[in-house]
Design an enzyme around this catalytic site. Structure first.
Site, mmCIF file in Angstrom:
data_model
loop_
_atom_site.group_PDB
_atom_site.id
_atom_site.type_symbol
_atom_site.label_atom_id
_atom_site.label_comp_id
_atom_site.label_asym_id
_atom_site.label_seq_id
_atom_site.Cartn_x
_atom_site.Cartn_y
_atom_site.Cartn_z
ATOM 1 N N SER A 123 3.119 27.705 -52.485
ATOM 2 C CA SER A 123 4.118 28.773 -52.571
ATOM 3 C C SER A 123 5.420 28.364 -51.886
ATOM 4 O O SER A 123 5.505 27.337 -51.208
ATOM 5 C CB SER A 123 3.553 30.053 -51.961
ATOM 6 O OG SER A 123 2.450 30.502 -52.718
ATOM 7 N N HIS A 124 6.392 29.219 -52.015
ATOM 8 C CA HIS A 124 7.787 28.956 -51.665
ATOM 9 C C HIS A 124 8.002 28.420 -50.246
ATOM 10 O O HIS A 124 7.301 28.759 -49.304
ATOM 11 C CB HIS A 124 8.591 30.249 -51.837
ATOM 12 C CG HIS A 124 8.170 31.320 -50.868
ATOM 13 N ND1 HIS A 124 8.726 31.465 -49.627
ATOM 14 C CD2 HIS A 124 7.226 32.288 -50.960
ATOM 15 C CE1 HIS A 124 8.163 32.478 -48.989
ATOM 16 N NE2 HIS A 124 7.235 32.989 -49.787
#
Length: 200
Positions: A123-124
């Protein structure tokens, strides 16, 4: 470099045969005309682009090779399987292999020589160092930092904002909810630290 099962996967992904590459692996014993002893690689560093097909049991050796080759030669460009999603706002460094069905979000950086096996999610705004091995189904939440030469077992989940050091072993199915210092071994849900974990 290396010619075990991992190297065969790499060649398959790259759509080349073992006749199309130079192979450095001591176990071949002259079985292939383009195979050379591992001990001779250093005199050829500037001649080739390199893929280091050493598996999860040899991550520190892989890290040392990446550093040596990066100083004198060139790792191959990152390989990203066609079925993987990689945000254009992420950075995937040379020598990285991204296997099928992976998902890499924006703001992610993956260091040289790291391998993301099938269906890994990153994820980011996460940062993954060099020569790591992420097993199938690993889920990394946002803002996670991982050092170098770390092994993460299948199905592990890493919570948002966690920092993981260098040379860490995380057993399959673990849920990582707090920071893991370098040279640690972790297993379970809830996670516990162990003195030793064997990679089999």
């Amino acid at each position: 470099m290396g010619f075990g099962e991992l190297a065969h996967q790499f060649l398959n992904f790259l759509e080349v045969s073992d006749q199309d590459v130079f192979i450095f692996d001591d176990t071949l014993n002259g079985k292939l005309k383009n195979a050379f002893s591992f001990t001779n690689y250093s005199s050829h560093i500037k001649e080739h682009q390199w893929a280091i097909a050493l598996g999860y049991k040899h991550l520190n050796k892989k890290l040392a090779l990446i550093q040596e080759i990066s100083e004198e030669g060139e790792l191959i460009s990152p390989f990203i399987h066609a079925s993987a999603f990689v945000s254009k706002l992420s950075k995937i460094n040379d020598g990285v292999f991204v296997y099928p069905m992976c998902n890499i979000d924006k703001g992610v950086e993956i260091g040289a020589g790291t391998l993301l096996n099938n269906s890994v999610v990153v994820s980011h705004d996460s940062s993954i160092g060099k020569a790591n091995y992420l097993s199938p189904g690993v889920i990394i939440s946002g803002n996670v930092t991982i050092g170098n030469a770390t092994f993460i077992g299948s199905g592990t989940s890493i919570a948002n904002g966690v920092n993981i050091g260098d040379n860490v072993i995380i057993a399959a199915g673990s849920v990582i909810t707090k920071d893991v210092p370098s040279n640690s071994n972790v297993i379970g849900n809830p996670m516990i630290f162990k003195d030793h974990l064997k990679l089999s």
